[in-house]
Design an enzyme around this catalytic site. Sequence first.
Site, PDB file in Angstrom:
ATOM      1  N   CYS A  22       0.838  -1.203   0.000  1.00 32.38           N
ATOM      2  CA  CYS A  22       0.000   0.000   0.000  1.00 32.38           C
ATOM      3  C   CYS A  22       0.875   1.256   0.000  1.00 32.38           C
ATOM      4  O   CYS A  22       1.610   1.481  -0.954  1.00 32.38           O
ATOM      5  CB  CYS A  22      -0.990  -0.028   1.164  1.00 32.38           C
ATOM      6  SG  CYS A  22      -2.352   1.167   0.984  1.00 32.38           S
ATOM      7  N   HIS A  82      -3.787  -4.580  -0.077  1.00 32.73           N
ATOM      8  CA  HIS A  82      -3.349  -5.190   1.181  1.00 32.73           C
ATOM      9  C   HIS A  82      -3.489  -6.706   1.086  1.00 32.73           C
ATOM     10  O   HIS A  82      -4.594  -7.241   1.272  1.00 32.73           O
ATOM     11  CB  HIS A  82      -4.195  -4.673   2.347  1.00 32.73           C
ATOM     12  CG  HIS A  82      -3.874  -3.289   2.767  1.00 32.73           C
ATOM     13  ND1 HIS A  82      -2.880  -3.000   3.679  1.00 32.73           N
ATOM     14  CD2 HIS A  82      -4.411  -2.112   2.397  1.00 32.73           C
ATOM     15  CE1 HIS A  82      -2.820  -1.687   3.854  1.00 32.73           C
ATOM     16  NE2 HIS A  82      -3.740  -1.123   3.092  1.00 32.73           N
ATOM     17  N   GLU A  92      -2.545  -8.885   3.163  1.00 29.86           N
ATOM     18  CA  GLU A  92      -2.880  -9.412   4.491  1.00 29.86           C
ATOM     19  C   GLU A  92      -4.371  -9.297   4.798  1.00 29.86           C
ATOM     20  O   GLU A  92      -4.858  -9.918   5.754  1.00 29.86           O
ATOM     21  CB  GLU A  92      -2.044  -8.712   5.568  1.00 29.86           C
ATOM     22  CG  GLU A  92      -2.471  -7.301   5.932  1.00 29.86           C
ATOM     23  CD  GLU A  92      -1.994  -6.228   4.980  1.00 29.86           C
ATOM     24  OE1 GLU A  92      -2.126  -5.044   5.325  1.00 29.86           O
ATOM     25  OE2 GLU A  92      -1.476  -6.567   3.891  1.00 29.86           O
TER      26      GLU A  92
END
Length: 203
Positions: A82, A184, A186
């Site tokens: 990001c 992202h 994650e």
Amino acid sequence: MKIVIADYGMGNIKSIVSALNYLGVDDIVVSADYETLKSADKIILPGVGSFGKAMIQIKQNNLDHYLKEIVVENKKPLIGICLGMQLLGTSSTEDGFTEGLGFVNGRCIKFDNTDLKVPHVGFNQLKTENRFKLYEGLTGESDFYFTHSYKMVSEDEINQSYCNYGDDFIASFEYNNIVGVQFHPELSQKNGLRLLKNFIENF
């Protein structure tokens, strides 16, 4: 496998650690220390927030010099996530013009289509090709979770993939040992975990 998350006080670190733990990575250190970064097998540059403030923090911690030596000169694999991806580029117009780390030739500008909701938030599909090591083994739609107001563009070939939000912007790049993802991983469920696994295994 030792992964060091570069710490400059602006990152979604807890979620990244949880994702890495799920993948079986237990040796994870969050640090801005030169020797610790140098000892890593892989480095993650996270980021949430303002480009200008992030660069101030990075310079105060000498991370710009450390990362240039370790990543650019000594070729340690690094992934920017990001804002972390944007910081790898040459500049951003956020907070006024601010120079980035300059590891790749990409500049960040604000979404300027007045018909769009900004920030760009939510899952969106990528335009990927088989040549990308990051997306190896992904099946079905390559959708990932985004949340950002600025987009990266480049006049150079940096082995980039694209996402469309009003128009195309760089969603990721693979530039030798340096990798960046605007989304992202994650927070991107199964696809994100596979992408992180690919970074660990393929770079």
